[in-house]
Design an enzyme around this catalytic site. Structure first.
Site: not given
Ligand code: BG6
Length: 501
Positions: A186-187, A249
């Site tokens: 999950d950047h 996010h």
């Protein structure tokens, strides 16, 4: 932390993400001296490329590295490019795996990567399980010999389409890899400011005592993007803002705001607290609540700076009658001791006036007003955490306006990350890749976290899909969302549009 010698296999290596994010992130790690002595990248995908073609594509002729290639010493670039190899998986992934295994083993002995392999799946989720199975069948998921190397698998988002599909993906991967070997990207977790949420909360005695229902009136999170769906209309139209941004996010950010202090900063303890936080989100099942507490919208054509901007339904790959949301806002509560009855308002959208992600903690006003002339809309203390851009923290507090009487005005205590002497903020992918290379799962999502997030989102998606009473409100591209978007947050005086003082 040190990085062991290793071999990184990228599946989907001819795709956009590899060239745009992964290779530039690897390049930065290389340039900053984070590579181990022996490191090999093996790209694998269906395109027919030679090692040289691959090097050209992702290094020498890459638009994402062109400044570096132009300005750096040739030998320096060559050394990086020479670590890249490529193998063709043909059309049929299954039968090609013995060839892949052979290539991995050859490169491993030739370049002394110590039997340590990381598999990065930059592919559609439908390929996760087949790839994992094939790696398993080839004996690549477990180290061999007395000197067992590590085996890790990294998977991209979207992780699932619903709770059920996320569970299937987890079960599919867990048949062949142990949970501790699985890294779900999950950047947002790779962003410094997202990690800083925990540090702000748990390393300061001035915030944590106030971080609860006794002092916090409501929490507001905005994630705005100026871009539309770009070239991803086909994917996006089947996904929508709730799946694309909120489930992953934004709920990760929520978990860091909601969580209890972990016993220590180990990956396991942090994940345990995050999952508890996500499980305490009150799942909405009642249709009236779903109606009142959620809102969806879609951008329509407009003119920005004299230029016509397409509406969502005109975008390539999008159904001209699509009801997919490019704006999603949700109000919800957290059912636990700390947060009982504190509303959370979270919104995300494309084609907004500015690109910004911020968290606003609105504190309650004093129970007795001593100074009568405070601006009614602006009398609470706020803690504003700017995730991006202008990373930093802003505190709003009351000060006396000089002069007669006691006129109160809001002043700002404003911290910018850019003012730190060491403000070299690592790109999210760089950070996450380095962590995977070093075996640190802290910034990756654990199976139960992902499932808890889907469990919260599923009923909203189902309710929206029924489409009886739910409107998809239009908003002109470049504006702050549907006209009536403040209805959802009425009890808290409307949304704070970032940039406002
Ligand atoms: C991705 C979404 O995960 O995040 C995109 O799929 C979105 O739709 C992107 O644009 C936003 O990331 P960032 O880092 O630019 O905020």
């Amino acid at each position: 932390n040190s990085t062991s010698n290793q071999l990184l296999v990228i599946f989907g290596a001819s795709g956009d993400l590899t060239a745009r994010k992964l290779i530039p992130a690897l390049y930065n790690l290389y340039a900053d001296g984070h590579f181990p002595e022996n490191f090999v990248v093996l790209g694998a995908s269906r395109s027919n490329l030679s090692d040289e073609d691959f090097r050209k594509r992702v290094v020498y002729e890459s638009e994402f590295l062109k400044d570096e290639v132009k300005s750096r010493d040739k030998e320096f670039i060559k050394k990086f490019a020479d670590m890249m190899f490529y193998t063709d998986l043909g059309d049929d992934y299954d039968s090609e795996y013995s060839g892949l295994a052979k290539r991995i083993n050859e490169l491993n002995s030739e370049h002394k990567t110590d039997d340590n392999f990381t598999f990065y799946l930059s592919t559609p989720p439908s390929l996760y399980e087949p790839i994992a199975k094939n790696l398993y069948d080839q004996g690549l998921t477990k180290g061999s010999g007395s000197d067992k190397g590590f085996r890790r698998i990294v998977v991209e988002k979207p992780f699932g389409y619903s709770l059920e599909t996320a569970k299937e993906l987890n079960a599919g991967l867990q048949k062949y890899f142990k949970e501790r070997q699985i890294y779900r990207i999950d950047h947002y977790l790779g962003k410094e400011t997202v990690q800083n949420l925990m540090v702000t909360r748990f390393s300061n005695s001035i915030f944590e005592p106030l971080w609860n229902r006794n002092y916090i009136h409501h929490v507001e999170i905005t994630n705005a993007e100026t871009v539309g769906v770009e070239k991803r209309g086909g994917y996006y139209d089947k996904s929508g803002a709730l799946r694309d941004m909120f489930q992953s996010h934004l709920l990760q950010i929520v978990s860091l705001i909601v969580m209890e202090p972990p016993i220590n900063a180990s990956a396991e303890e942090i994940h345990n607290e995050k999952v508890k936080a996500l499980k305490s989100l009150r799942i909405m099942r009642d249709e009236k609540e779903l109606f009142d507490h959620t809102m969806k919208g879609q951008y329509i054509a407009s003119s920005i700076n004299g230029k016509r901007v397409k509406g969502y339904r005109e975008e390539e790959g999008v159904d001209p009658e699509s009801k997919t949301e490019t704006y999603a806002a949700v109000k919800f509560f957290v059912d636990n001791w700390r947060w009982k009855d504190v509303p959370f308002y979270v919104r995300t959208a494309k084609r907004m006036p500015t690109k910004v992600t911020e968290v606003v903690i609105h504190f309650k006003t004093q129970h007795h007003q001593v100074f009568k002339n405070q601006d009614i809309n602006n009398k609470d203390n706020k803690l504003i955490i700017r995730i991006q851009p202008d990373e930093g923290i802003l505190i709003k507090f009351g000060v006396k306006v000089p002069g007669q009487g006691f006129k109160v005005e809001r002043a700002n205590l404003d911290f910018y990350y850019s003012s730190l002497s060491d403000n070299n903020i690592m790109d999210a992918y760089e950070r996450l890749l380095l962590d995977a290379m070093q075996g640190d799962t802290t910034l990756y999502a654990r199976a139960d976290e992902v499932e808890a997030a889907w469990a919260f989102v599923d009923p909203i998606l189902e309710y929206w899909a029924k489409d009886v009473n739910v409107n998809t409100y239009g908003y002109p591209a470049g504006t702050w969302g549907p006209k009536n978007s403040d209805d959802l947050i009425e009890d808290a005086n409307g949304w704070r549009n970032p940039g406002e003082l």
